[in-house]
Design a protein around this motif. Structure first.
Motif, PDB file in Angstrom:
ATOM      1  N   GLU A  40      35.139   9.857   1.531  1.00 41.23           N
ATOM      2  CA  GLU A  40      35.646   8.307   1.589  1.00 41.23           C
ATOM      3  C   GLU A  40      34.431   7.285   1.828  1.00 41.23           C
ATOM      4  O   GLU A  40      34.718   6.333   1.034  1.00 41.23           O
ATOM      5  CB  GLU A  40      36.798   8.504   2.789  1.00 41.23           C
ATOM      6  N   PHE A  41      34.041   7.329   3.590  1.00 42.61           N
ATOM      7  CA  PHE A  41      32.435   6.699   3.498  1.00 42.61           C
ATOM      8  C   PHE A  41      32.445   6.659   2.310  1.00 42.61           C
ATOM      9  O   PHE A  41      31.433   5.189   2.203  1.00 42.61           O
ATOM     10  CB  PHE A  41      32.021   7.452   4.750  1.00 42.61           C
ATOM     11  N   ALA A  42      31.653   7.591   1.887  1.00 38.70           N
ATOM     12  CA  ALA A  42      30.805   7.115   0.676  1.00 38.70           C
ATOM     13  C   ALA A  42      30.814   6.103  -0.010  1.00 38.70           C
ATOM     14  O   ALA A  42      30.414   5.004  -0.739  1.00 38.70           O
ATOM     15  CB  ALA A  42      29.762   8.166   0.348  1.00 38.70           C
ATOM     16  N   ARG A  43      32.159   6.614  -0.417  1.00 46.54           N
ATOM     17  CA  ARG A  43      32.828   5.460  -1.719  1.00 46.54           C
ATOM     18  C   ARG A  43      33.149   4.450  -1.365  1.00 46.54           C
ATOM     19  O   ARG A  43      32.894   3.201  -1.622  1.00 46.54           O
ATOM     20  CB  ARG A  43      34.296   5.997  -2.078  1.00 46.54           C
ATOM     21  N   HIS A  44      32.982   4.229  -0.045  1.00 44.09           N
ATOM     22  CA  HIS A  44      33.098   2.149   0.786  1.00 44.09           C
ATOM     23  C   HIS A  44      32.194   1.596   0.899  1.00 44.09           C
ATOM     24  O   HIS A  44      32.184   0.803   0.840  1.00 44.09           O
ATOM     25  CB  HIS A  44      33.796   2.738   2.531  1.00 44.09           C
ATOM     26  N   LEU A  45      30.670   2.976   1.135  1.00 43.76           N
ATOM     27  CA  LEU A  45      29.156   2.239   1.021  1.00 43.76           C
ATOM     28  C   LEU A  45      28.941   1.314  -0.465  1.00 43.76           C
ATOM     29  O   LEU A  45      28.403   0.618  -0.371  1.00 43.76           O
ATOM     30  CB  LEU A  45      28.183   3.043   1.651  1.00 43.76           C
ATOM     31  N   LEU A  46      29.281   2.471  -0.652  1.00 42.58           N
ATOM     32  CA  LEU A  46      29.012   2.271  -2.399  1.00 42.58           C
ATOM     33  C   LEU A  46      30.059   0.958  -2.866  1.00 42.58           C
ATOM     34  O   LEU A  46      29.475   0.185  -3.333  1.00 42.58           O
ATOM     35  CB  LEU A  46      29.334   3.928  -3.155  1.00 42.58           C
ATOM     36  N   ASP A  47      30.911   1.149  -2.866  1.00 41.27           N
ATOM     37  CA  ASP A  47      31.495  -0.529  -3.256  1.00 41.27           C
ATOM     38  C   ASP A  47      31.538  -1.407  -2.115  1.00 41.27           C
ATOM     39  O   ASP A  47      30.909  -2.376  -3.109  1.00 41.27           O
ATOM     40  CB  ASP A  47      33.527   0.278  -2.728  1.00 41.27           C
ATOM     41  N   ARG A  48      31.120  -1.559  -0.770  1.00 41.46           N
ATOM     42  CA  ARG A  48      30.439  -2.684  -0.007  1.00 41.46           C
ATOM     43  C   ARG A  48      29.120  -3.038  -0.434  1.00 41.46           C
ATOM     44  O   ARG A  48      28.729  -3.578  -0.803  1.00 41.46           O
ATOM     45  CB  ARG A  48      30.308  -1.985   1.302  1.00 41.46           C
ATOM     46  N   TYR A  49      28.332  -2.016  -0.878  1.00 45.76           N
ATOM     47  CA  TYR A  49      27.087  -2.660  -1.270  1.00 45.76           C
ATOM     48  C   TYR A  49      26.403  -3.001  -3.270  1.00 45.76           C
ATOM     49  O   TYR A  49      25.671  -2.780  -4.076  1.00 45.76           O
ATOM     50  CB  TYR A  49      25.949  -1.449  -1.598  1.00 45.76           C
ATOM     51  N   GLY A  50      27.975  -3.183  -3.777  1.00 48.56           N
ATOM     52  CA  GLY A  50      28.757  -3.150  -5.631  1.00 48.56           C
ATOM     53  C   GLY A  50      28.096  -2.077  -6.067  1.00 48.56           C
ATOM     54  O   GLY A  50      26.848  -2.416  -7.355  1.00 48.56           O
ATOM     55  N   MET A  51      27.654  -0.610  -5.503  1.00 48.95           N
ATOM     56  CA  MET A  51      27.958  -0.143  -7.233  1.00 48.95           C
ATOM     57  C   MET A  51      28.935   1.083  -6.502  1.00 48.95           C
ATOM     58  O   MET A  51      29.097   2.582  -7.007  1.00 48.95           O
ATOM     59  CB  MET A  51      27.017   0.908  -6.098  1.00 48.95           C
ATOM     60  N   GLY A  52      30.438   0.020  -7.696  1.00 57.17           N
ATOM     61  CA  GLY A  52      31.553   0.651  -7.907  1.00 57.17           C
ATOM     62  C   GLY A  52      31.158   1.774  -9.135  1.00 57.17           C
ATOM     63  O   GLY A  52      31.786   2.450  -9.786  1.00 57.17           O
ATOM     64  N   HIS A  53      29.692   1.780 -10.269  1.00 62.55           N
ATOM     65  CA  HIS A  53      29.906   2.981 -11.140  1.00 62.55           C
ATOM     66  C   HIS A  53      29.111   3.837 -10.938  1.00 62.55           C
ATOM     67  O   HIS A  53      29.192   4.908 -11.407  1.00 62.55           O
ATOM     68  CB  HIS A  53      29.026   1.454 -12.429  1.00 62.55           C
ATOM     69  N   VAL A  54      28.945   3.945  -9.321  1.00 62.88           N
ATOM     70  CA  VAL A  54      27.641   5.451  -8.495  1.00 62.88           C
ATOM     71  C   VAL A  54      29.675   6.175  -8.423  1.00 62.88           C
ATOM     72  O   VAL A  54      29.948   5.820  -7.219  1.00 62.88           O
ATOM     73  CB  VAL A  54      27.341   5.395  -8.031  1.00 62.88           C
ATOM     74  N   LYS A  55      29.556   7.642  -9.212  1.00 63.71           N
ATOM     75  CA  LYS A  55      30.814   7.864  -8.764  1.00 63.71           C
ATOM     76  C   LYS A  55      29.951   9.166  -7.558  1.00 63.71           C
ATOM     77  O   LYS A  55      29.468   9.590  -6.940  1.00 63.71           O
ATOM     78  CB  LYS A  55      30.529   9.211 -10.140  1.00 63.71           C
TER      79      LYS A  55
END
Length: 226
Positions: free
Chosen positions: A41-56
């Motif tokens: 969940e932390f990884a998903r949060h950080l990816l979304d925060r840094y504009g990487m919503g496309h990263v799984k």
């Protein structure tokens, strides 16, 4: 006596970093109920925060890593679903690689290309090592020694080069990417020093792998000089 000391030093160099890294990771793998989410969940949060919503964010049984080809952060089950300091720190480190990729960090691209080339070189080197002794016994010609030299260079030299290139990429992901993120309010102050030790421990495994590859290469060169 000198031989025994050398053997002891080799054992320490090859196994102590990995042992220490495992001990550090296990020490901080205790579940923390004060953490608001799991490593995944932390990884998903950080990816979304840094504009990487496309990263799984995916589970893996082949070691925690970021795959730049599939654009995926992959975590082992214990870190994907765990709420430990180790889980959160490892997740931040792998997101650090995703940030490198997102920002066009050159050494990450070089490493990705080099890994593919090294895998091919290692396979070819292994095949040559199987063939060289037969040729050497059959012909007793210098060509057999040359083939063994090429085999060693391809197998162990390529592996050593990959590890040497990998280490700075890992250090950048840990200390220039993950650590500033963790220190920006995500971890309590008392957890920052242990988090840094976790990142250092992970880096030491690459140091050990690089030294092992270079020792193997040195051993082959020593054999060929006889």
């Amino acid at each position: 006596m000198i031989f025994i000391v050398l053997i002891a030093l080799v054992v320490l160099v090859l196994f102590l970093p990995s042992w220490w890294a495992g001990a550090v990771l296990r020490r901080h793998s205790v579940e923390r109920q004060d953490y608001p989410g799991t490593g995944g969940e932390f990884a998903r949060h950080l990816l979304d925060r840094y504009g990487m919503g496309h990263v799984k964010v995916e589970v893996t049984d082949r070691g925690d890593h970021y795959d730049p080809r599939d654009k995926a952060v992959r975590l082992s089950p214990a870190y994907l679903d765990g709420r430990s300091l180790t889980a959160v720190t490892v997740a931040a480190h792998e997101v650090g690689h995703a940030i490198q990729d997102h920002k066009g960090y050159g050494p990450l691209a070089w490493r990705s290309r080099l890994v593919g080339m090294a895998q091919g070189a290692e396979k070819l080197g292994a095949g040559l090592m199987m063939f060289a002794p037969v040729l050497l016994l059959a012909t007793r010609a210098p060509a057999g020694g040359l083939i063994m030299f090429l085999a060693g260079m391809m197998s162990f030299g390529a592996a050593a080069l990959v590890h040497l290139v990998t280490l700075p990429v890992e250090l950048d992901a840990s200390y220039r990417r993950a650590m500033p993120i963790l220190a920006s309010g995500y971890l309590p102050k008392q957890d920052l020093a242990p988090a840094r030790r976790i990142l250092t421990a992970c880096a030491f495994t690459y140091v050990a792998a690089s030294l092992a590859s270079m020792l193997n290469l040195w051993r082959w060169l020593a054999i060929l000089r006889r």
